[in-house]
Design an enzyme around this catalytic site. Structure first.
Site, PDB file in Angstrom:
ATOM      1  N   HIS A  71       0.800  -1.220   0.000  1.00 36.19           N
ATOM      2  CA  HIS A  71       0.000   0.000   0.000  1.00 36.19           C
ATOM      3  C   HIS A  71       0.837   1.276   0.000  1.00 36.19           C
ATOM      4  CE1 HIS A  71       0.780  -1.582   4.000  1.00 36.19           C
ATOM      5  NE2 HIS A  71       0.807  -0.337   4.439  1.00 36.19           N
ATOM      6  N   HIS A 160      26.765  -9.021 -12.006  1.00 40.69           N
ATOM      7  CA  HIS A 160      27.576  -9.888 -11.157  1.00 40.69           C
ATOM      8  C   HIS A 160      26.765 -11.004 -10.506  1.00 40.69           C
ATOM      9  CE1 HIS A 160      31.291  -7.171 -10.632  1.00 40.69           C
ATOM     10  NE2 HIS A 160      30.548  -6.673 -11.596  1.00 40.69           N
ATOM     11  N   ARG A 194      32.505 -16.450 -15.424  1.00 39.87           N
ATOM     12  CA  ARG A 194      32.856 -16.613 -14.002  1.00 39.87           C
ATOM     13  C   ARG A 194      31.681 -16.275 -13.099  1.00 39.87           C
ATOM     14  NH1 ARG A 194      36.202 -11.265 -12.175  1.00 39.87           N
ATOM     15  NH2 ARG A 194      35.390  -9.833 -13.752  1.00 39.87           N
TER      16      ARG A 194
END
Length: 211
Positions: A71, A160, A194
Site C-alpha cells: 500500500h 555480477h 565466471r
C-alpha cells in the site's frame, strides 16, 4: 542435483521450473528437450563443469515484467508501469491498487512466482524499504531478488549476481531515481562465465539438505 545420460522432451517437461540438472560426460540433450529446458529456465550443468548459461543467467532481452507493491507503493508503481509500457514492454500489474494495507510477502511472492515460472522475464517488487520484498521473493527457487537504492547496485545486481527481481523501497528512492534504477536493472545483461558459474553454486545452496 539430478544426473542424466540423455534428456528427452518428456524428461524436461517434468523437471521443476528453475531447477538445475547435471548431464554426464558424453551425455545428450534432444533438440526439443533443449527448447523445453530453456522455456522452463532449467540450468544444465555438464559434468565437465560447463554451465548452460542461457538457462541460468537472467534473460537479457526483457519483454515481460511483473510488478507488485504494498500500500505504500501506489504512486511509484503506477509511474514505473507507465514508464515501462511507454518503452513498449508488457507489464503484469499484480497489485495492490488500493490504499488498504497489504503484506509484502503476498505482493513480492506474486512477482517471484511469475518469474520462477517463466511467465515474466523479470520482476519488480516494492514496499516501504524494499528489504522485506527481497527476503520474501528470494524464498522461491530460481529467484534472485536484490534491493537496489541506486544505479550502481542495480548494475552489479544484474551483471555480477544475475538478479531477476528488483526490490525497491518507496520511502527510500524518488520516482526519477527509481526509473533510472529500473532502466539500469532491466538493461544490464549478465555475460561473464565466471559470474554465471557462481549462479550454479547459488542454485546448489537452494537444494542443500539442512542439518
Amino acid at each position: 542435483m539430478k544426473r542424466f545420460q540423455m534428456i528427452t522432451e518428456a524428461d524436461a517437461r517434468v523437471l521443476e521450473y528453475g531447477s538445475t540438472v547435471m548431464l554426464v560426460a558424453g551425455g545428450h540433450v534432444t533438440p526439443l528437450a533443449a527448447d523445453t529446458l530453456k522455456a522452463r529456465r532449467i540450468a544444465l550443468v555438464r559434468e565437465s563443469g560447463d554451465v548452460d548459461a542461457e538457462a541460468l543467467a537472467p534473460r537479457a532481452d526483457i519483454r515481460r515484467v511483473a510488478i507488485a507493491g504494498d500500500h505504500t507503493s501506489l504512486t511509484l508503481k503506477d509511474a514505473i508501469i507507465a514508464h515501462l509500457r511507454g518503452r513498449g514492454l508488457a507489464v503484469h500489474d499484480l497489485g495492490t491498487n488500493s490504499s488498504e494495507p497489504v503484506d509484502y510477502p503476498d505482493t513480492a511472492g506474486a512477482v517471484a512466482l511469475q518469474v520462477a515460472r517463466g511467465e515474466a522475464d523479470a520482476g519488480i517488487a516494492i514496499d516501504g524499504a524494499g528489504l522485506g520484498s527481497a527476503i520474501a521473493a528470494n524464498k522461491l527457487h530460481g529467484v534472485r531478488a536484490a534491493n537496489c537504492t541506486d544505479r550502481t547496485l542495480a548494475r552489479y545486481a544484474r551483471e555480477h549476481n544475475g538478479a531477476n527481481v528488483l526490490a525497491l523501497g518507496s520511502t527510500l528512492v524518488s520516482t526519477p531515481d527509481a526509473l533510472e534504477i529500473v532502466d539500469t536493472f532491466l538493461g544490464t545483461p549478465m555475460r561473464e562465465a565466471r559470474y554465471i558459474r557462481r549462479l550454479a553454486k547459488v542454485r546448489d545452496l537452494e537444494r542443500r539438505p539442512q542439518g
